[in-house]
Design an enzyme around this catalytic site. Structure first.
Site, PDB file in Angstrom:
ATOM      1  N   GLU A  40       0.864  -1.177   0.000  1.00  0.00           N
ATOM      2  CA  GLU A  40       0.000   0.000   0.000  1.00  0.00           C
ATOM      3  C   GLU A  40       0.900   1.226   0.000  1.00  0.00           C
ATOM      4  O   GLU A  40       1.588   1.501   0.981  1.00  0.00           O
ATOM      5  CB  GLU A  40      -0.901   0.030   1.236  1.00  0.00           C
ATOM      6  CG  GLU A  40      -1.725   1.310   1.347  1.00  0.00           C
ATOM      7  CD  GLU A  40      -2.395   1.483   2.707  1.00  0.00           C
ATOM      8  OE1 GLU A  40      -2.655   2.647   3.085  1.00  0.00           O
ATOM      9  OE2 GLU A  40      -2.662   0.480   3.390  1.00  0.00           O
ATOM     10  N   ARG A  44       1.005  10.347   0.235  1.00  0.00           N
ATOM     11  CA  ARG A  44       1.437  11.391   1.162  1.00  0.00           C
ATOM     12  C   ARG A  44       2.652  12.162   0.658  1.00  0.00           C
ATOM     13  O   ARG A  44       3.098  13.109   1.311  1.00  0.00           O
ATOM     14  CB  ARG A  44       1.770  10.785   2.532  1.00  0.00           C
ATOM     15  CG  ARG A  44       0.603  10.089   3.187  1.00  0.00           C
ATOM     16  CD  ARG A  44       0.970   9.534   4.550  1.00  0.00           C
ATOM     17  NE  ARG A  44      -0.096   8.708   5.109  1.00  0.00           N
ATOM     18  CZ  ARG A  44      -0.007   8.063   6.268  1.00  0.00           C
ATOM     19  NH1 ARG A  44       1.096   8.174   6.980  1.00  0.00           N
ATOM     20  NH2 ARG A  44      -1.012   7.336   6.700  1.00  0.00           N
ATOM     21  N   THR A  67      -4.222   6.346   1.707  1.00  0.00           N
ATOM     22  CA  THR A  67      -4.536   7.740   2.045  1.00  0.00           C
ATOM     23  C   THR A  67      -5.282   8.423   0.900  1.00  0.00           C
ATOM     24  O   THR A  67      -5.019   9.580   0.568  1.00  0.00           O
ATOM     25  CB  THR A  67      -3.265   8.532   2.431  1.00  0.00           C
ATOM     26  OG1 THR A  67      -2.359   7.703   3.160  1.00  0.00           O
ATOM     27  CG2 THR A  67      -3.617   9.729   3.307  1.00  0.00           C
ATOM     28  N   LYS A 127     -11.129  -1.019   6.621  1.00  0.00           N
ATOM     29  CA  LYS A 127      -9.937  -0.660   7.370  1.00  0.00           C
ATOM     30  C   LYS A 127     -10.388  -0.110   8.731  1.00  0.00           C
ATOM     31  O   LYS A 127     -11.302   0.723   8.795  1.00  0.00           O
ATOM     32  CB  LYS A 127      -9.168   0.414   6.590  1.00  0.00           C
ATOM     33  CG  LYS A 127      -7.981   1.023   7.309  1.00  0.00           C
ATOM     34  CD  LYS A 127      -7.306   2.038   6.399  1.00  0.00           C
ATOM     35  CE  LYS A 127      -6.154   2.731   7.081  1.00  0.00           C
ATOM     36  NZ  LYS A 127      -5.410   3.607   6.165  1.00  0.00           N
TER      37      LYS A 127
END
Length: 209
Positions: A40, A44, A67, A127
């Site tokens: 993953e 960012r 994200t 999640k």
């Protein structure tokens, strides 16, 4: 490729922050060599989308984007080759766009209300984030009680020492974390050590309780 099946098989999701896309391919090689062919890559850093493209081109790992909070980010990640999309919370537009693209959506949820919203959008794997500050493994177990059809991937504040606590919860499909892919080691290009850490983590998960 069935993403939940891969998650259930390996039980670990390396959560990666890449500052230099040039490290993407050797990192993919390290993950595969360590026995954990999944990644993953969090959105960012400016290098993230390029890194996803390079890891996808490598072919040795199932790569996803993390994200992800907007539809535009879903589009960019899928164009780069992401096969799954991870969000810190539940966003119906993000989930719907993933479904339109045919990629697996893994949105975040820590409350019953969020789980119910996800179920209404046909999402049954969630999640649990941020796990460490949202009650830990006990909270996942409690939230699972009324939602037997839901599987969770706890992430956030999990390390090698606590991963087993989460994996002992029947509803936990896998756990996400960065302890086997430290940002400093990746930035330094020490992929031999990353391979060792990945292999150690894989062995720890495979070890009977």
């Amino acid at each position: 490729m069935n993403v939940p099946e891969v998650l259930g098989q390996h039980r670990l999701v390396p959560v990666i922050v890449l500052d230099d896309a040039a490290h993407a391919e050797p990192l993919a090689g390290a993950l595969a060599a360590g026995g954990l062919p999944i990644a993953e890559v969090t959105l960012r850093t400016p290098a993230a989308v390029d890194a996803i493209a390079r890891m996808a081109a490598h072919g040795g790992v199932l790569v996803g984007a993390g994200t992800v909070t907007t539809v535009a980010q879903v589009d960019a990640a899928v164009r780069a080759g992401a096969r799954f999309v991870v969000s810190p919370g539940f966003s119906e537009p993000v989930v719907r766009r993933c479904q339109e693209h045919g990629v697996f959506a893994l949105p975040g949820a820590t409350t019953a209300t969020e789980v119910m919203a996800a179920l209404a959008a046909d999402v049954t794997v969630l999640k649990f984030f941020p796990a460490g500050t949202s009650g830990g493994a006990a909270a996942v177990a409690a939230l699972s009680a009324p939602f037997g059809q839901v599987s969770f991937v706890p992430t956030g504040g999990i390390d090698a020492a606590s991963a087993g606590d989460y994996l002992a919860v029947p509803s936990v499909l896998a756990v996400g974390g960065s302890w086997m892919v430290p940002r400093k080691l990746v930035a330094a290009g020490d992929f031999a050590r990353v391979t060792e850490l990945v292999a150690e983590s894989v062995a720890a998960v495979a070890r009977p309780a």
